[in-house]
Design a protein around this motif. Structure first.
Motif, short mmCIF file in Angstrom:
data_model
loop_
_atom_site.label_atom_id
_atom_site.label_comp_id
_atom_site.label_asym_id
_atom_site.label_seq_id
_atom_site.Cartn_x
_atom_site.Cartn_y
_atom_site.Cartn_z
N LEU A 19 0.72 -1.07 0.22
CA LEU A 19 -0.27 0.19 -0.54
C LEU A 19 0.60 1.11 0.12
N THR A 20 1.50 1.49 0.80
CA THR A 20 2.51 2.56 0.65
C THR A 20 3.25 2.48 -0.24
N ALA A 21 4.48 1.45 -0.63
CA ALA A 21 5.21 1.87 -1.87
C ALA A 21 4.58 2.12 -2.92
N THR A 22 2.57 1.45 -2.95
CA THR A 22 2.26 1.84 -3.80
C THR A 22 1.84 3.95 -4.18
N LEU A 23 1.58 4.05 -3.71
CA LEU A 23 0.90 5.74 -3.29
C LEU A 23 2.71 5.99 -3.47
N LEU A 24 3.80 5.95 -2.66
CA LEU A 24 4.63 6.52 -2.96
C LEU A 24 4.87 6.70 -4.61
N LEU A 25 5.41 5.42 -4.94
CA LEU A 25 4.93 5.37 -7.14
C LEU A 25 4.82 6.35 -7.51
N LYS A 26 3.13 5.99 -7.04
CA LYS A 26 2.39 7.24 -8.16
C LYS A 26 2.74 8.56 -7.85
N ALA A 27 2.77 8.84 -6.23
CA ALA A 27 2.67 10.41 -5.58
C ALA A 27 4.02 10.43 -6.46
N ALA A 28 5.20 9.89 -6.71
CA ALA A 28 6.34 10.91 -8.08
C ALA A 28 6.30 10.48 -9.09
N ASP A 29 5.15 9.15 -9.27
CA ASP A 29 4.89 9.66 -11.48
C ASP A 29 3.77 11.60 -11.06
N ASP A 30 3.10 11.04 -10.06
CA ASP A 30 2.19 12.31 -10.30
C ASP A 30 3.23 14.62 -9.64
N LEU A 31 4.47 13.47 -9.38
CA LEU A 31 5.43 14.99 -9.04
C LEU A 31 6.03 14.92 -10.77
N CYS A 32 6.44 14.35 -11.12
CA CYS A 32 6.87 14.61 -12.06
C CYS A 32 6.24 15.10 -13.24
N SER A 33 4.93 14.87 -13.37
CA SER A 33 3.85 14.99 -14.43
C SER A 33 3.29 16.69 -13.71
N GLY A 34 3.93 17.40 -12.70
CA GLY A 34 3.38 18.32 -12.29
C GLY A 34 1.76 18.68 -11.57
N GLY A 35 1.79 16.96 -11.28
CA GLY A 35 -0.20 17.14 -10.73
C GLY A 35 -0.34 17.88 -9.73
N VAL A 36 -1.48 17.38 -8.91
CA VAL A 36 -1.81 18.04 -7.66
C VAL A 36 -0.61 17.97 -6.21
N THR A 37 0.12 16.66 -6.39
CA THR A 37 1.39 16.42 -5.36
C THR A 37 1.96 17.33 -5.84
N THR A 38 2.87 17.94 -5.95
CA THR A 38 3.19 18.90 -6.69
C THR A 38 3.30 20.52 -5.50
N ARG A 39 1.62 20.79 -5.42
CA ARG A 39 1.61 22.12 -5.12
C ARG A 39 1.48 21.13 -3.10
N VAL A 40 0.73 19.68 -3.34
CA VAL A 40 0.63 19.03 -1.41
C VAL A 40 2.02 19.35 -1.14
N MET A 41 3.20 19.37 -1.69
CA MET A 41 4.67 19.47 -1.34
C MET A 41 5.45 21.06 -1.53
N ALA A 42 4.60 21.82 -2.43
CA ALA A 42 5.25 23.22 -2.41
C ALA A 42 5.96 23.71 -1.10
N GLY A 43 7.25 23.92 -1.53
CA GLY A 43 8.64 24.47 0.18
C GLY A 43 8.85 22.94 -0.01
N TYR A 44 9.02 22.02 -0.50
CA TYR A 44 9.08 20.75 0.46
C TYR A 44 10.55 20.13 -0.52
N GLU A 45 11.09 20.96 -1.68
CA GLU A 45 11.14 20.47 -3.01
C GLU A 45 12.86 20.33 -2.65
N ARG A 46 13.53 20.81 -1.74
CA ARG A 46 14.56 20.51 -1.60
C ARG A 46 14.79 19.72 -0.60
#
Length: 360
Positions: A19-46
Protein backbone atom coordinates in the motif's frame (compact mmCIF):
# COMPACT_ATOMS: atom_id res chain seq x y z
CA UNK A 1 14.96 15.51 -6.80
CA UNK A 2 11.86 15.05 -4.69
CA UNK A 3 10.30 12.44 -6.98
CA UNK A 4 13.44 10.32 -6.68
CA UNK A 5 13.23 10.46 -2.88
CA UNK A 6 9.66 9.18 -3.10
CA UNK A 7 10.79 6.38 -5.42
CA UNK A 8 13.65 5.45 -3.11
CA UNK A 9 11.27 5.29 -0.14
CA UNK A 10 8.91 3.08 -2.17
CA UNK A 11 11.73 0.66 -2.91
CA UNK A 12 12.66 0.54 0.78
CA UNK A 13 9.18 -0.50 1.87
CA UNK A 14 8.02 -2.34 -1.25
CA UNK A 15 8.56 -5.80 0.16
CA UNK A 16 6.81 -4.93 3.42
CA UNK A 17 3.97 -2.56 2.58
CA UNK A 18 2.49 -2.73 -0.94
CA UNK A 19 0.00 0.00 0.00
CA UNK A 20 2.69 2.49 1.00
CA UNK A 21 4.93 1.58 -1.93
CA UNK A 22 2.10 2.10 -4.40
CA UNK A 23 1.19 5.46 -2.87
CA UNK A 24 4.78 6.64 -3.10
CA UNK A 25 5.32 5.48 -6.68
CA UNK A 26 2.07 7.06 -7.87
CA UNK A 27 2.94 10.28 -6.03
CA UNK A 28 6.39 10.29 -7.64
CA UNK A 29 4.81 10.01 -11.09
CA UNK A 30 2.40 12.80 -10.19
CA UNK A 31 5.31 15.00 -9.09
CA UNK A 32 7.08 14.40 -12.39
CA UNK A 33 3.96 15.34 -14.37
CA UNK A 34 3.25 18.47 -12.30
CA UNK A 35 0.07 17.11 -10.73
CA UNK A 36 -1.61 18.01 -7.45
CA UNK A 37 1.18 16.37 -5.43
CA UNK A 38 3.47 19.24 -6.49
CA UNK A 39 1.15 21.65 -4.66
CA UNK A 40 0.93 19.38 -1.61
CA UNK A 41 4.73 19.19 -1.46
CA UNK A 42 5.38 22.85 -2.36
CA UNK A 43 8.21 24.22 -0.23
CA UNK A 44 9.76 20.82 0.43
CA UNK A 45 11.38 20.30 -2.97
CA UNK A 46 14.87 20.52 -1.49
CA UNK A 47 14.27 18.35 1.58
CA UNK A 48 17.21 16.05 2.23
CA UNK A 49 16.91 12.28 2.14
CA UNK A 50 17.20 11.91 5.93
CA UNK A 51 13.93 13.79 6.49
CA UNK A 52 12.10 11.14 4.40
CA UNK A 53 9.53 13.46 2.78
CA UNK A 54 7.73 10.52 1.20
CA UNK A 55 6.87 8.99 4.57
CA UNK A 56 5.72 12.35 5.87
CA UNK A 57 3.42 12.52 2.84
CA UNK A 58 1.94 9.05 3.41
CA UNK A 59 1.58 9.72 7.15
CA UNK A 60 -0.37 12.91 6.48
CA UNK A 61 -2.79 10.95 4.29
CA UNK A 62 -3.08 8.19 6.89
CA UNK A 63 -3.86 10.81 9.53
CA UNK A 64 -6.88 11.99 7.54
CA UNK A 65 -8.06 8.39 7.22
CA UNK A 66 -7.67 7.76 10.96
CA UNK A 67 -9.64 10.91 11.72
CA UNK A 68 -12.50 9.68 9.52
CA UNK A 69 -12.14 12.56 7.07
CA UNK A 70 -11.27 10.56 3.95
CA UNK A 71 -13.97 7.84 3.75
CA UNK A 72 -13.38 7.18 0.06
CA UNK A 73 -9.75 6.40 0.77
CA UNK A 74 -10.36 4.53 4.03
CA UNK A 75 -11.68 1.48 2.16
CA UNK A 76 -8.05 0.78 1.15
CA UNK A 77 -6.63 1.05 4.69
CA UNK A 78 -6.56 -2.12 6.84
CA UNK A 79 -5.80 0.02 9.91
CA UNK A 80 -9.45 1.13 9.80
CA UNK A 81 -10.89 -2.12 8.48
CA UNK A 82 -10.32 -1.58 4.76
CA UNK A 83 -8.71 -3.79 2.14
CA UNK A 84 -6.25 -2.33 -0.40
CA UNK A 85 -7.14 -2.39 -4.07
CA UNK A 86 -3.90 -1.14 -5.53
CA UNK A 87 -5.23 -0.73 -9.08
CA UNK A 88 -7.74 1.93 -7.99
CA UNK A 89 -5.90 3.34 -4.96
CA UNK A 90 -4.55 6.46 -6.65
CA UNK A 91 -7.98 7.28 -8.11
CA UNK A 92 -9.25 7.54 -4.53
CA UNK A 93 -6.18 9.45 -3.34
CA UNK A 94 -6.53 12.27 -5.87
CA UNK A 95 -9.80 13.76 -4.51
CA UNK A 96 -8.28 13.80 -1.00
CA UNK A 97 -5.17 15.62 -2.25
CA UNK A 98 -7.30 18.23 -4.03
CA UNK A 99 -9.68 18.74 -1.09
CA UNK A 100 -7.01 18.92 1.63
CA UNK A 101 -4.03 20.41 -0.24
CA UNK A 102 -3.26 23.18 2.23
CA UNK A 103 -3.83 21.06 5.33
CA UNK A 104 -1.66 18.23 4.03
CA UNK A 105 1.13 20.64 3.09
CA UNK A 106 1.03 22.19 6.55
CA UNK A 107 1.12 18.84 8.32
CA UNK A 108 3.97 17.56 6.16
CA UNK A 109 5.96 20.66 7.04
CA UNK A 110 5.18 20.51 10.75
CA UNK A 111 5.83 16.80 11.23
CA UNK A 112 9.05 14.81 11.43
CA UNK A 113 9.13 11.04 10.97
CA UNK A 114 8.07 9.50 14.29
CA UNK A 115 7.69 5.74 14.12
CA UNK A 116 8.87 4.93 17.67
CA UNK A 117 8.65 1.27 16.66
CA UNK A 118 8.05 -0.79 19.85
CA UNK A 119 9.37 -3.94 18.18
CA UNK A 120 12.86 -2.58 18.79
CA UNK A 121 12.34 -3.23 22.50
CA UNK A 122 12.98 -6.91 21.75
CA UNK A 123 16.68 -6.53 20.84
CA UNK A 124 16.97 -3.79 23.48
CA UNK A 125 15.77 -6.17 26.20
CA UNK A 126 18.32 -8.82 25.26
CA UNK A 127 21.09 -6.25 24.85
CA UNK A 128 20.43 -4.80 28.29
CA UNK A 129 20.58 -8.26 29.84
CA UNK A 130 23.98 -8.87 28.22
CA UNK A 131 25.27 -5.44 29.28
CA UNK A 132 24.04 -5.64 32.90
CA UNK A 133 25.42 -9.13 33.44
CA UNK A 134 28.72 -8.39 31.68
CA UNK A 135 29.28 -5.27 33.78
CA UNK A 136 28.49 -7.24 36.95
CA UNK A 137 31.08 -9.88 36.07
CA UNK A 138 33.73 -7.18 35.56
CA UNK A 139 32.89 -5.63 38.93
CA UNK A 140 32.82 -8.99 40.71
CA UNK A 141 29.12 -8.70 41.55
CA UNK A 142 26.92 -11.75 42.06
CA UNK A 143 23.85 -10.07 40.61
CA UNK A 144 23.42 -7.99 37.45
CA UNK A 145 23.64 -4.23 37.73
CA UNK A 146 20.35 -2.34 37.81
CA UNK A 147 20.07 -0.13 34.73
CA UNK A 148 19.78 3.60 34.25
CA UNK A 149 18.42 3.89 30.69
CA UNK A 150 19.02 7.06 28.64
CA UNK A 151 17.54 7.17 25.13
CA UNK A 152 18.52 9.69 22.45
CA UNK A 153 15.80 10.33 19.88
CA UNK A 154 13.21 8.75 22.14
CA UNK A 155 10.15 10.12 20.29
CA UNK A 156 7.31 9.25 22.70
CA UNK A 157 9.40 7.01 24.94
CA UNK A 158 7.75 3.72 23.97
CA UNK A 159 11.08 1.89 24.00
CA UNK A 160 11.93 3.05 27.51
CA UNK A 161 9.84 0.18 28.97
CA UNK A 162 11.69 -2.98 27.84
CA UNK A 163 11.46 -4.52 31.32
CA UNK A 164 7.66 -4.19 31.37
CA UNK A 165 6.93 -6.22 28.22
CA UNK A 166 6.16 -9.95 28.00
CA UNK A 167 8.46 -11.48 25.36
CA UNK A 168 6.97 -14.75 24.14
CA UNK A 169 10.09 -16.26 22.58
CA UNK A 170 8.45 -19.70 22.30
CA UNK A 171 5.15 -21.29 23.30
CA UNK A 172 6.49 -22.17 26.76
CA UNK A 173 9.14 -19.44 27.02
CA UNK A 174 8.21 -15.96 28.26
CA UNK A 175 10.71 -13.37 29.46
CA UNK A 176 10.26 -9.92 30.92
CA UNK A 177 6.95 -9.22 32.66
CA UNK A 178 4.49 -12.09 32.07
CA UNK A 179 1.62 -9.96 33.42
CA UNK A 180 2.23 -7.10 30.99
CA UNK A 181 -0.64 -5.75 28.85
CA UNK A 182 1.87 -5.85 25.97
CA UNK A 183 2.93 -9.32 24.78
CA UNK A 184 5.55 -9.28 22.04
CA UNK A 185 6.70 -12.09 19.80
CA UNK A 186 10.39 -11.16 19.31
CA UNK A 187 10.87 -13.70 16.49
CA UNK A 188 14.33 -14.56 17.77
CA UNK A 189 16.76 -16.93 16.16
CA UNK A 190 19.12 -17.98 18.93
CA UNK A 191 19.24 -16.23 22.29
CA UNK A 192 21.42 -13.49 23.83
CA UNK A 193 24.44 -14.72 25.78
CA UNK A 194 22.84 -13.88 29.13
CA UNK A 195 20.66 -15.53 31.73
CA UNK A 196 17.20 -14.34 30.69
CA UNK A 197 15.60 -15.77 33.82
CA UNK A 198 17.22 -13.01 35.83
CA UNK A 199 14.97 -9.96 36.15
CA UNK A 200 16.01 -6.84 34.28
CA UNK A 201 15.83 -3.96 36.76
CA UNK A 202 15.53 -0.47 35.29
CA UNK A 203 15.71 2.03 38.14
CA UNK A 204 15.72 5.20 36.05
CA UNK A 205 14.51 5.83 32.50
CA UNK A 206 14.32 9.00 30.46
CA UNK A 207 14.89 10.25 26.95
CA UNK A 208 15.29 13.30 24.76
CA UNK A 209 14.01 14.24 21.34
CA UNK A 210 13.97 17.38 19.22
CA UNK A 211 10.24 16.83 18.68
CA UNK A 212 8.90 14.62 21.48
CA UNK A 213 5.43 13.16 21.09
CA UNK A 214 3.01 13.65 23.98
CA UNK A 215 1.16 10.38 24.51
CA UNK A 216 -1.31 12.00 26.87
CA UNK A 217 -2.96 13.73 23.91
CA UNK A 218 -5.07 12.37 21.08
CA UNK A 219 -2.88 14.35 18.67
CA UNK A 220 0.23 12.57 19.92
CA UNK A 221 -1.31 9.12 19.62
CA UNK A 222 -2.61 9.89 16.14
CA UNK A 223 0.80 11.18 15.06
CA UNK A 224 2.49 7.90 16.00
CA UNK A 225 -0.32 5.81 14.52
CA UNK A 226 -0.23 7.69 11.22
CA UNK A 227 3.39 6.70 10.60
CA UNK A 228 2.61 2.98 10.80
CA UNK A 229 2.23 1.53 7.31
CA UNK A 230 -1.50 0.93 7.24
CA UNK A 231 -1.35 -2.57 5.75
CA UNK A 232 1.05 -3.84 8.44
CA UNK A 233 -1.49 -4.88 11.04
CA UNK A 234 1.10 -6.64 13.19
CA UNK A 235 2.95 -3.34 13.64
CA UNK A 236 -0.35 -1.53 14.17
CA UNK A 237 -1.33 -3.93 16.95
CA UNK A 238 2.13 -3.68 18.56
CA UNK A 239 1.87 0.08 18.64
CA UNK A 240 -1.58 0.09 20.21
CA UNK A 241 -0.38 -2.31 22.94
CA UNK A 242 2.74 -0.22 23.53
CA UNK A 243 0.62 2.91 23.88
CA UNK A 244 -1.52 1.14 26.46
CA UNK A 245 1.56 0.07 28.42
CA UNK A 246 3.23 3.49 28.28
CA UNK A 247 0.06 5.22 29.48
CA UNK A 248 0.30 3.33 32.78
CA UNK A 249 3.55 5.08 33.69
CA UNK A 250 4.86 7.43 30.98
CA UNK A 251 8.62 7.84 30.77
CA UNK A 252 9.82 11.47 30.65
CA UNK A 253 11.07 12.65 27.26
CA UNK A 254 12.62 16.11 27.25
CA UNK A 255 12.71 18.40 24.24
CA UNK A 256 16.46 18.81 23.75
CA UNK A 257 19.36 18.10 21.45
CA UNK A 258 21.17 14.85 22.14
CA UNK A 259 24.59 16.32 23.01
CA UNK A 260 23.31 18.94 25.46
CA UNK A 261 20.98 16.51 27.19
CA UNK A 262 23.60 13.77 27.33
CA UNK A 263 26.29 16.08 28.69
CA UNK A 264 24.12 16.90 31.70
CA UNK A 265 23.30 13.29 32.47
CA UNK A 266 26.80 11.93 32.03
CA UNK A 267 28.62 14.70 33.88
CA UNK A 268 29.01 12.60 37.04
CA UNK A 269 29.20 8.79 37.23
CA UNK A 270 26.32 7.21 39.17
CA UNK A 271 27.48 4.42 41.49
CA UNK A 272 25.85 1.01 41.79
CA UNK A 273 23.98 1.25 38.48
CA UNK A 274 24.88 0.60 34.86
CA UNK A 275 24.21 3.75 32.85
CA UNK A 276 23.17 2.76 29.31
CA UNK A 277 22.99 5.25 26.45
CA UNK A 278 20.63 3.82 23.83
CA UNK A 279 19.43 4.89 20.40
CA UNK A 280 17.74 3.10 17.51
CA UNK A 281 17.33 4.14 13.88
CA UNK A 282 17.93 7.76 14.74
CA UNK A 283 21.49 8.34 13.55
CA UNK A 284 20.39 9.28 10.02
CA UNK A 285 18.49 12.25 11.43
CA UNK A 286 21.42 13.61 13.49
CA UNK A 287 23.60 16.36 12.01
CA UNK A 288 27.33 15.69 11.54
CA UNK A 289 28.13 18.36 14.14
CA UNK A 290 25.87 16.77 16.75
CA UNK A 291 27.29 13.34 15.99
CA UNK A 292 30.83 14.57 16.61
CA UNK A 293 29.85 16.40 19.79
CA UNK A 294 27.95 13.38 21.08
CA UNK A 295 30.93 11.09 20.50
CA UNK A 296 33.19 13.49 22.42
CA UNK A 297 30.76 13.66 25.35
CA UNK A 298 30.48 9.88 25.46
CA UNK A 299 34.28 9.47 25.29
CA UNK A 300 34.73 11.84 28.23
CA UNK A 301 32.12 9.95 30.25
CA UNK A 302 33.75 6.63 29.34
CA UNK A 303 37.03 7.88 30.76
CA UNK A 304 35.27 8.56 34.08
CA UNK A 305 33.55 5.16 34.27
CA UNK A 306 34.60 2.71 37.00
CA UNK A 307 33.70 -0.92 37.70
CA UNK A 308 31.29 0.34 40.39
CA UNK A 309 29.82 3.03 38.10
CA UNK A 310 29.99 1.48 34.61
CA UNK A 311 28.79 2.95 31.32
CA UNK A 312 27.49 1.29 28.16
CA UNK A 313 26.48 2.35 24.67
CA UNK A 314 23.82 0.17 23.05
CA UNK A 315 22.66 1.03 19.53
CA UNK A 316 20.43 -0.50 16.87
CA UNK A 317 21.22 1.24 13.62
CA UNK A 318 21.51 0.37 9.91
CA UNK A 319 24.96 -0.41 8.54
CA UNK A 320 25.71 -0.40 4.83
CA UNK A 321 26.76 -3.78 3.42
CA UNK A 322 27.60 -4.97 -0.09
CA UNK A 323 23.96 -6.03 -0.52
CA UNK A 324 22.28 -2.96 1.02
CA UNK A 325 21.65 -2.27 4.72
CA UNK A 326 21.75 -4.47 7.79
CA UNK A 327 20.39 -3.43 11.17
CA UNK A 328 22.90 -4.37 13.86
CA UNK A 329 22.75 -4.36 17.64
CA UNK A 330 26.10 -3.09 18.91
CA UNK A 331 27.33 -2.81 22.50
CA UNK A 332 30.30 -1.00 24.03
CA UNK A 333 31.05 -1.06 27.77
CA UNK A 334 33.39 0.93 30.00
CA UNK A 335 35.71 0.64 31.84
CA UNK A 336 35.94 -2.95 30.54
CA UNK A 337 36.40 -1.70 26.99
CA UNK A 338 34.33 -4.51 25.48
CA UNK A 339 32.97 -4.00 21.95
CA UNK A 340 30.40 -6.56 20.86
CA UNK A 341 28.15 -7.09 17.91
CA UNK A 342 25.22 -8.92 19.49
CA UNK A 343 23.26 -9.72 16.34
CA UNK A 344 21.20 -8.28 13.51
CA UNK A 345 17.59 -8.06 12.48
CA UNK A 346 14.83 -6.24 10.66
CA UNK A 347 14.45 -2.50 10.66
CA UNK A 348 11.58 -2.74 13.14
CA UNK A 349 13.55 -4.95 15.53
CA UNK A 350 11.69 -8.08 14.46
CA UNK A 351 12.80 -10.67 13.43
CA UNK A 352 16.22 -10.75 15.11
CA UNK A 353 19.16 -13.19 15.06
CA UNK A 354 21.45 -13.36 18.09
CA UNK A 355 25.06 -13.99 17.10
CA UNK A 356 27.55 -12.44 19.51
CA UNK A 357 31.03 -11.58 18.23
CA UNK A 358 33.70 -8.94 18.67
CA UNK A 359 33.08 -5.58 17.03
CA UNK A 360 35.92 -3.31 15.94
Amino acid sequence: MLAQLFTDAAEACGGFSPLTATLLLKAADDLCSGGVTTRVMAGYERDRMGTVPGLRFTAALHRLVLEGRAPGLAKHYPSVGGSPHLETLWDDVLPVLHEHTDELRGRIGATVVQTNEPGRSAPLFGGLQVAAQHAAAVAGRRTPFPVRLLEIGASAGLNLHPDRIAYRAAEDEVHGDPDSPFTLDPQWTGRPEADLTRPLRIVDREGCDLNPVDLSTEDGRLTLSSFVWADQLDRWDRLQSALELAALDPAPVQRATGPNWLAERLATPVPDVLTVVWHSVVWQYVSPADRAEGRAILAAAAARATPEAPLALLVYEPRRTHTGYEFRLLLKTWPAGASLRLGSGGGHGIPFTWEQQSWD
